[in-house]
Enzyme design. Structure first.
Site, PDB file in Angstrom:
ATOM      1  N   ASP A 304       0.822  -1.217   0.000  1.00 33.59           N
ATOM      2  CA  ASP A 304       0.000   0.000   0.000  1.00 33.59           C
ATOM      3  C   ASP A 304       0.857   1.269   0.000  1.00 33.59           C
ATOM      4  O   ASP A 304       2.062   1.220   0.222  1.00 33.59           O
ATOM      5  CB  ASP A 304      -0.912  -0.030   1.237  1.00 33.59           C
ATOM      6  CG  ASP A 304      -1.975   1.051   1.181  1.00 33.59           C
ATOM      7  OD1 ASP A 304      -2.285   1.530   0.074  1.00 33.59           O
ATOM      8  OD2 ASP A 304      -2.497   1.422   2.244  1.00 33.59           O
ATOM      9  N   GLU A 307       2.192   4.991  -4.256  1.00 30.97           N
ATOM     10  CA  GLU A 307       2.176   5.894  -5.434  1.00 30.97           C
ATOM     11  C   GLU A 307       3.508   6.628  -5.566  1.00 30.97           C
ATOM     12  O   GLU A 307       3.880   6.897  -6.711  1.00 30.97           O
ATOM     13  CB  GLU A 307       1.015   6.893  -5.294  1.00 30.97           C
ATOM     14  CG  GLU A 307      -0.355   6.261  -5.386  1.00 30.97           C
ATOM     15  CD  GLU A 307      -0.727   5.377  -4.180  1.00 30.97           C
ATOM     16  OE1 GLU A 307      -0.217   5.658  -3.083  1.00 30.97           O
ATOM     17  OE2 GLU A 307      -1.494   4.422  -4.365  1.00 30.97           O
ATOM     18  N   ASP A 417      -9.115   3.077  -2.605  1.00 27.09           N
ATOM     19  CA  ASP A 417     -10.062   3.492  -1.558  1.00 27.09           C
ATOM     20  C   ASP A 417     -11.339   4.044  -2.181  1.00 27.09           C
ATOM     21  O   ASP A 417     -11.433   5.232  -2.490  1.00 27.09           O
ATOM     22  CB  ASP A 417      -9.432   4.568  -0.671  1.00 27.09           C
ATOM     23  CG  ASP A 417      -8.281   4.027   0.152  1.00 27.09           C
ATOM     24  OD1 ASP A 417      -8.107   2.797   0.205  1.00 27.09           O
ATOM     25  OD2 ASP A 417      -7.552   4.848   0.742  1.00 27.09           O
TER      26      ASP A 417
HETATM   27  C1  GLC Z   1      -4.901   3.302   2.732  1.00 31.54           C
HETATM   28  C2  GLC Z   1      -5.337   2.018   2.044  1.00 31.54           C
HETATM   29  C3  GLC Z   1      -6.436   1.371   2.829  1.00 31.54           C
HETATM   30  C4  GLC Z   1      -5.958   1.119   4.246  1.00 31.54           C
HETATM   31  C5  GLC Z   1      -5.468   2.409   4.885  1.00 31.54           C
HETATM   32  C6  GLC Z   1      -4.788   2.181   6.224  1.00 31.54           C
HETATM   33  O1  GLC Z   1      -5.900   4.234   2.724  1.00 31.54           O
HETATM   34  O2  GLC Z   1      -5.715   2.252   0.727  1.00 31.54           O
HETATM   35  O3  GLC Z   1      -6.846   0.180   2.222  1.00 31.54           O
HETATM   36  O4  GLC Z   1      -6.987   0.600   5.016  1.00 31.54           O
HETATM   37  O5  GLC Z   1      -4.500   3.019   4.045  1.00 31.54           O
HETATM   38  O6  GLC Z   1      -3.692   1.347   6.090  1.00 31.54           O
END
Ligand code: GLC
Length: 657
Positions: A304, A307, A417
């Site tokens: 995650d 980007e 998200d």
């Molecule tokens: C980002 C991710 C999401 C996750 C959050 C906390 O927003 O896209 O899926 O729950 O971070 O880690």
């Protein structure tokens, strides 16, 4: 046929893995004007593709910017999302595909400024452009997929149902989820662990107080057929004594400022450095760290914030605070007020911050801005390449948030998200063909919606759509309404939907394998298979594999919907995996009724699909319970052991009669 045209000095993105000789001469179809490529669009032209971008399956009528961007508030006005996928097919007066292999910022004006023009503008004229011509859209996709490399193959268990939530804090929270699914007899294959499992959000650590026996927990759940899937974030916390931070600094594996110091950004852990995933040594080093979790029984990860997301940089924060102090000293007028809120909101993902750091590419310092869209792809590559060596005998589940074409070889992606909005069911569905065109077969949305509060009916309708997507995960944001299925008064309906999914897994997995093997799309616009004017207008139905058409309900309180059938098809309306009826409908427009507890899909004329008895976890799927559903027809089932890393030569094909 694929022709390659080279402009300036392109960066080697590794999106294309086959040697294609450069074609000299002018680029066909497009005019080159003032740093842009301009194409005339005829009234009937449709533009398919662009991967994850918002809006409909036909991308015409909006301006999109390829720039991997963390945008949890996206909607139809959004220009950039998590992935950057620069492949489109223009279909109509002439039909061809085009891939702009440019890893920096690229703007697509597809009939936005002027309806009859598509203008593609890279920030710099250093790129490769590939033109693909073929018999039809499917042939063009197949050729393109043939040169970008085979799509990632996940383990079979990754087709099971996954429960996730940002907010599970300790072993008890995780056990509670597993236990509730078991007690309610709802199948489950994975539980996702969001950032709270870590110690101070430090990658590859596990909080010992809250997870005193992490390995034991992973083993206990695997015994029940439930895999734990932890999150790994791109930013590495700056903290003395933390091995990943200290080694990265010592070896020079983090991205650098112009002055050679390690670049600092802030994300969940506070101040972080970003691993230089474009440097092969740094990539190998970071990848090896996943072993700290695989050695404890973990066999899946979601990557995650790659980007990479940057909440703020120190410089911009200081500058902003100073400006804010001048604004807030007096009576804030309306202009000052908007300047103030804009500045504070502008700290997050500020484009200017991406100019400030560099990658070490074969000893050459490359400014991040010019290669921004490759960062997430190379993070998943780092994990995939390392784990293929560390655990060579089995597949590890990987999916990422950010991606570029090429990332499809290393893992899947989730669609970022989203929100608990009805419109986001449709958005997810519209993204599927573009993603499949670009090689991303293992994908799906956060079911039920990530941000905002979900509702029972939204959750049910979402499940009815998502039970067809390879990634089948319910995920939600901390602070929103809890959406584990057992919490709802309609949990029985939801459980039936999950069981329908499990009954369909052999079919879905088989069609996934076929799409991967043959460089085809698992989800296609109807017009890729049926060529008539009405079909070309259909924007909310998709073909799935060779046999199925889906037409989910995505409107609140709807008790049915209009569907267009391009030929006779069989409608299967299901309340449960063995509680359904089939009816044949002629070609044309029909209204199909379906109460909340009913889902429907269509089987194409002359086709049949396999259905098995659902089980509580994919590990128990029993192919001997297979029955065929649909027309009197046979079905070719593809299957493998679902776990060996390389399925070459292990693929089995059966004709089911
Ligand atoms: C980002 C991710 C999401 C996750 C959050 C906390 O927003 O896209 O899926 O729950 O971070 O880690």
């Amino acid at each position: 046929m694929i022709s390659k045209y080279v402009f300036g000095e392109p960066f080697e993105t590794e999106a294309i893995v086959v040697d294609i000789e450069e074609t000299k001469g002018t680029l066909p179809y497009f005019k080159q004007e003032a740093g842009a490529f301009v194409l005339d669009l005829a009234e009937e032209d449709i533009v398919y593709g662009l991967g994850e971008q918002v809006r409909g399956i036909n991308k015409r009528g909006w301006q999109y910017v390829s720039w991997c961007y963390d945008n949890p508030h996206h909607h139809e006005d959004t220009r950039s999302l998590y992935g950057a996928h620069n492949f489109v097919i223009v279909s109509g007066s002439t039909t061809f595909g085009v891939f702009f292999d440019y890893p920096g910022k690229l703007t697509w004006d597809i009939g936005y400024t002027k309806r009859s023009l598509m203008t593609v503008t890279p920030e710099k004229m250093d790129l490769k452009v590939y033109i693909i011509t073929g018999e039809n859209e499917k042939d063009i996709v197949k050729q393109f997929r043939g040169v970008i490399g085979k799509s990632y193959l996940p383990p079979l268990w990754a087709f099971g149902y996954g429960q996730s939530r940002w907010g599970y804090k300790n072993e008890a929270d995780i056990r509670e989820v597993a236990q509730n699914y078991e007690e309610n007899k709802i199948p489950l294959d994975s539980i996702y662990m969001d950032i709270d499992y870590m110690e101070d959000y430090k990658d590859f650590t596990v909080n010992q107080e809250r997870f005193p026996d992490f390995k034991g927990l992973a083993q206990e759940l695997q015994g029940k057929g439930v895999h734990l899937v932890p999150i790994i974030d791109a930013g590495v916390k700056i903290a003395d004594g933390y091995d990943v931070y200290e080694e990265g600094v010592k070896e020079g594996y983090f991205c650098k400022n112009a002055d050679g110091k390690d670049f600092v950004g802030a994300v969940w852990p506070g101040k972080v450095h970003f691993p230089d995933f474009l440097n092969p040594e740094a990539r190998a080093w970071f990848g090896k760290k996943y072993e700290q979790l695989t050695s404890q029984g973990i066999d899946g990860f979601w990557n995650d914030m790659n980007e990479p997301a940057i909440f703020y940089t120190e410089d911009r924060l200081a500058e902003t605070l100073e400006k804010v102090s001048t604004l807030t000293s007096g009576n804030m007028g309306i202009n000052e007020y908007f300047a103030f809120t804009g500045m504070v909101a502008g700290l997050n993902g500020n484009e200017g911050d991406y100019d400030k750091f560099y990658h070490n590419v074969d000893g050459r310092m490359v400014n991040h801005r010019d290669v921004h869209n490759l960062y997430g792809m190379n993070m998943t590559r780092s994990a995939n390449e390392a784990l293929s060596r560390i655990v060579p005998d089995k597949r590890t589940l990987f999916f990422s948030r950010a991606s570029y074409i090429g990332a499809h070889r290393y893992g899947g992606i989730w669609q970022g998200d989203n929100k608990s909005w009805w419109s986001h069911i449709l958005m997810s569905m519209s993204q599927l063909p573009g993603l499949n065109m670009a090689g991303f077969l293992y994908t799906g949305p956060d079911m039920g919606g990530f941000g905002c509060d979900t509702t029972e009916d939204l959750m049910i309708r979402w499940l009815q759509y998502s039970l067809f997507t390879p990634l089948f995960r319910n995920h939600s944001c901390d602070g929103t309404r809890m959406q584990e299925l057992y919490r709802f008064s309609t949990k029985a309906i939801m459980g039936e939907m999950i069981k329908i999914r499990y009954a369909l897994i052999p079919y879905l997995y088989s069609e996934f394998l076929k799409a991967r093997e043959n460089d085809e799309m698992m989800f296609r616009p109807l017009a890729f298979d049926y060529d008539d004017d009405d079909t070309r207008q259909v924007d909310d139905q998709l073909l799935l594999g060779g046999e199925v058409m889906i037409a989910p309900i995505y409107k609140q309180n709807a008790k049915g919907r209009y569907v267009y059938l391009p030929e006779e098809m069989m409608c299967v309306r299901m309340r449960g995996w063995n509680d359904f009826e089939c009816a044949t409908f002629e070609k044309g427009h029909h209204y199909i009724n379906a109460d909340l507890h009913e889902m429907f899909f269509f089987i194409r004329k002359g086709c049949a699909i396999p259905l098995v008895k659902p089980v509580m976890s994919t590990k128990d799927i029993d192919y001997s319970t297979t029955q065929l559903l649909g027309y009197e027809a046979s079905y070719v089932l593809y299957k493998d052991d679902g776990i060996s890393l390389n399925n070459d030569g292990k693929l089995e094909m059966y004709v089911l009669e």
